[in-house]
Design an enzyme around this catalytic site. Sequence first.
Site, mmCIF file in Angstrom:
data_model
loop_
_atom_site.group_PDB
_atom_site.id
_atom_site.type_symbol
_atom_site.label_atom_id
_atom_site.label_comp_id
_atom_site.label_asym_id
_atom_site.label_seq_id
_atom_site.Cartn_x
_atom_site.Cartn_y
_atom_site.Cartn_z
ATOM 1 N N GLU A 242 7.129 0.817 15.335
ATOM 2 C CA GLU A 242 6.026 0.336 15.779
ATOM 3 C C GLU A 242 7.251 -0.908 17.472
ATOM 4 O O GLU A 242 6.063 -1.138 18.192
ATOM 5 C CB GLU A 242 6.632 -1.101 15.008
ATOM 6 C CG GLU A 242 6.386 -1.551 13.809
ATOM 7 C CD GLU A 242 6.748 -2.286 12.953
ATOM 8 O OE1 GLU A 242 5.417 -2.464 11.847
ATOM 9 O OE2 GLU A 242 7.316 -3.076 13.142
ATOM 10 N N TRP B 119 3.878 -1.411 3.541
ATOM 11 C CA TRP B 119 3.519 0.231 3.095
ATOM 12 C C TRP B 119 5.436 0.446 2.089
ATOM 13 O O TRP B 119 5.316 1.433 1.866
ATOM 14 C CB TRP B 119 3.221 1.048 4.068
ATOM 15 C CG TRP B 119 4.541 1.297 5.227
ATOM 16 C CD1 TRP B 119 5.865 0.355 5.133
ATOM 17 C CD2 TRP B 119 5.111 2.779 5.826
ATOM 18 N NE1 TRP B 119 6.200 1.529 6.398
ATOM 19 C CE2 TRP B 119 5.962 2.896 6.565
ATOM 20 C CE3 TRP B 119 4.599 4.199 5.924
ATOM 21 C CZ2 TRP B 119 7.000 2.760 6.968
ATOM 22 C CZ3 TRP B 119 5.083 5.440 6.344
ATOM 23 C CH2 TRP B 119 6.535 4.462 7.128
ATOM 24 N N ASP B 120 5.974 -0.683 2.359
ATOM 25 C CA ASP B 120 7.833 -0.343 1.384
ATOM 26 C C ASP B 120 7.312 0.123 -0.255
ATOM 27 O O ASP B 120 8.673 0.947 -0.993
ATOM 28 C CB ASP B 120 8.074 -2.048 1.308
ATOM 29 C CG ASP B 120 7.878 -2.141 2.795
ATOM 30 O OD1 ASP B 120 9.262 -2.477 3.144
ATOM 31 O OD2 ASP B 120 6.768 -2.578 3.505
ATOM 32 N N LYS C 248 11.852 3.114 17.103
ATOM 33 C CA LYS C 248 12.341 1.452 16.196
ATOM 34 C C LYS C 248 12.444 2.256 14.387
ATOM 35 O O LYS C 248 13.541 1.780 14.356
ATOM 36 C CB LYS C 248 11.013 0.466 15.344
ATOM 37 C CG LYS C 248 11.747 -0.615 14.946
ATOM 38 C CD LYS C 248 10.799 -1.194 13.941
ATOM 39 C CE LYS C 248 11.016 -2.412 13.470
ATOM 40 N NZ LYS C 248 10.177 -3.403 12.515
ATOM 41 N N GLN C 249 11.878 3.201 14.751
ATOM 42 C CA GLN C 249 12.885 3.951 12.862
ATOM 43 C C GLN C 249 11.887 5.239 12.909
ATOM 44 O O GLN C 249 10.990 6.062 14.116
ATOM 45 C CB GLN C 249 11.867 2.926 12.072
ATOM 46 C CG GLN C 249 10.136 3.148 12.024
ATOM 47 C CD GLN C 249 9.823 1.598 10.763
ATOM 48 O OE1 GLN C 249 9.715 0.605 11.315
ATOM 49 N NE2 GLN C 249 9.268 2.124 10.044
#
Length: 797
Positions: free
Chosen positions: A493, A354-355, A614-615
């Site tokens: 994730e 998805w970057d 994680k993010q």
Amino acid sequence: MKKFSIVYKNWNPKEQNHREAICTLGNGYIATRGAAEESGNTEYNYPGTYLAGGFNRAKTEISGRTIENEDFVNFPNWLCLNFRPTDGEWLDLERFKVLEYRQTLNMKKGVLERNFRVEDAEGRKTHIHSCRLVSMHKKHMVGLQWIFRPENWSGKVEFLSALDGNVINDNVARYRDLESHHLVSHRTDLSQDQIIQLSVQTKQSKITMAQAASAVILHKGKPLPADIETHQDEGRISQVFSTEVKEGNEYAVEKTVAIYTSRDVAISEPMQEACKSVRRAGSFAEMLREHTLAFETLWHRADIKLVDDDKNQLLLRLHTFHILQTVSPNVIGVDVGVPARGLHGEAYRGHIFWDELFVFPFLNLRFPEITRSLLMYRYHRIDEARYAAKEEGKRGAMFPWQSGSNGRSESQVLHLNPESGRWIADNTYLQRHVNSAIAYNIWNYFLTTGDRKFLSFFGAEMFLSIAAFWASMVIYNAEEDRYEIHGIVGPDEYHTAYPGSEEPGLKNNAYTNVMTAWVMQKALEILEIIDTRRKEELLQLLEINDMEILLWKEISHKMYVPFIKEGIINQFEGYEKLDEFPWDEYREKYDDIHRLDRVLENENKDPNNYKASKQADVLMLFYLFSVDELHLIFKKLGHEVNEDVIVKNIEYYRKRTSHGSTLSRVVFSWILLKYNQLQSWQNFEKVLVSDFEDIQGGTTAEGIHLGAMAGSLDLVQRGFLGLEVGEETLWINPHKLDHIKEMSLKVNFRSHWVLVSISGRNLKIVFEEGHKDKLKIGVVNDICEFHKGIPREFSLA
């Protein structure tokens, strides 16, 4: 550090793998790491060459299972160039005495230069200035030049030029238990005019790559007589040029290489085209001149000038440079996507995630034609996405979390934890939110360009297919009168299942659910935008009836969003029941806890048990949408989202995020901009150095983080400068920033080029060119009319 040059002033073998990634040269079609041309694959040197879209599948027996991975193939090494005095050893910086060494990545010209002096075991000192390019002007051409000077010796010397197909995928240590041999030797050959030729083919995907190379030794601009020996081995062909050199004289060794593949268009046969192109190439100086002009054109559109300190300006240009090398105009019309780690290494196997969500905002405002081409990568794989949805018992199109050659899911089933050495199950493939990211990209490309033709024919088909997929994913909760989504994973994730559960997936990830509601809202709007006839065609093609459209309307108003309390959005249903994580204890225990999941698994613990992310997950909503947009989305869902709610959520999740992804810092810098400028700036600077200083400890050597690089540029244009593409016009509303003295950039809004610059508290806007003589732009709170070529200034005091 010069503002367009990355300079390394010493030879440090232990840093070489990192430098190779940073010094990669590419043109969107092909890229080669900044490895030393005189060395092959060693502990400290990895000359990887990668083709956009160059994938191959291979099977490996691991942990009692047969795993098939699709890898980003390391293609033959074209760099090979070396020398030795006839009675001496071949140049090897790890064995020779290095007297001086300087390596420069000149980003303005797009060349890598190495300037070094060495002394061999016999005391012979030699100076070499190496310059290489991967042509941005002619995408099939690459070249290398040595300026060679024997300092204290004369005599016979041998120069070696080779093409080496005996390469494997060996860039990522944790992949080394997997099958790494992807090429079979096709043939080597030598033409009558001394062009060496190497052809290889990938084992499964049957991509043929042809490389043809010629070399010449010049003295004072004229060819130097030399005896030539050609050696042909399995998968390798080389030439040795023997000639006499004199102490203090300079000699130019020029190597010209053409690279073609069976994926190319408008060719007869790859090797025939490669040989033809080498013969027509001209001198290295001519190639360099054309290549430099091509880069000059790109920089004219793409450069972002930032005055705060030289390092930040330099790193912004480094990020711009690598975006241009990965997705340059050479990708237009080529069937490729946006690889998360660029064309710079083998991490993530070159897959498309998805970057692009972070890359497209930069491209949309400068190179919209590139964005359009990259969106077509998704469109060409819509049938595979439809099949994947059908296999899951769903409708519409379900695009995979990781995509490669033909659009099937390339997500890993197992992955290796390098901390523990164990192979563990990987359930991140359940990140269905990639579908919403694709929809978001389609919509924002349309807003920026006004490209109705694309929206009507390609964009709408993808967007409506994604809406149909989400409509088939929802579950109606009659008790709550809400729609829910179960069995998925959000952007974070670390959480892929509930504690103790053997079933992967979570219920009602807030980010996924809100994005689903937004997709429904915009799908209904797109149906109103496109022509009536096209609307009827699509509804018939996609088997969308009136009942389906009514369902979309319901979902857009009744999607369930979990909350914890006091306006804090719950990351997913049940997140609030997880244990708090002992952050201070682990920060004291370990030097680096970015990859907390690996640390915990090594301790036989499960990150699913903790409130540790994680993010950014929930906070992604505040990154993608303005406050006004969020207010409208949530208002339709029956919730109130205001500044107070945003601040509470930022504070709640800021304390619980490890930033295991470089993208996370981008999001946090963005969302903190209005509420804590110092923390926002600190995160921004962390993003800038993330690859340059390799803050994640070795990951950059496996490929740069393209999304984070593009995200840093987007932070400047849409964050700091306050550019917002609205449905009616472009808005410019700069933030009051203490850290930036001046900044300027060009943007292309619906085929109109606009120059925007800030100096102190003065904002200057120039409508430079476009198909109209007048253009309306929103400035702060007012819509102003601009006349072509006439600058206007505004006070931001």
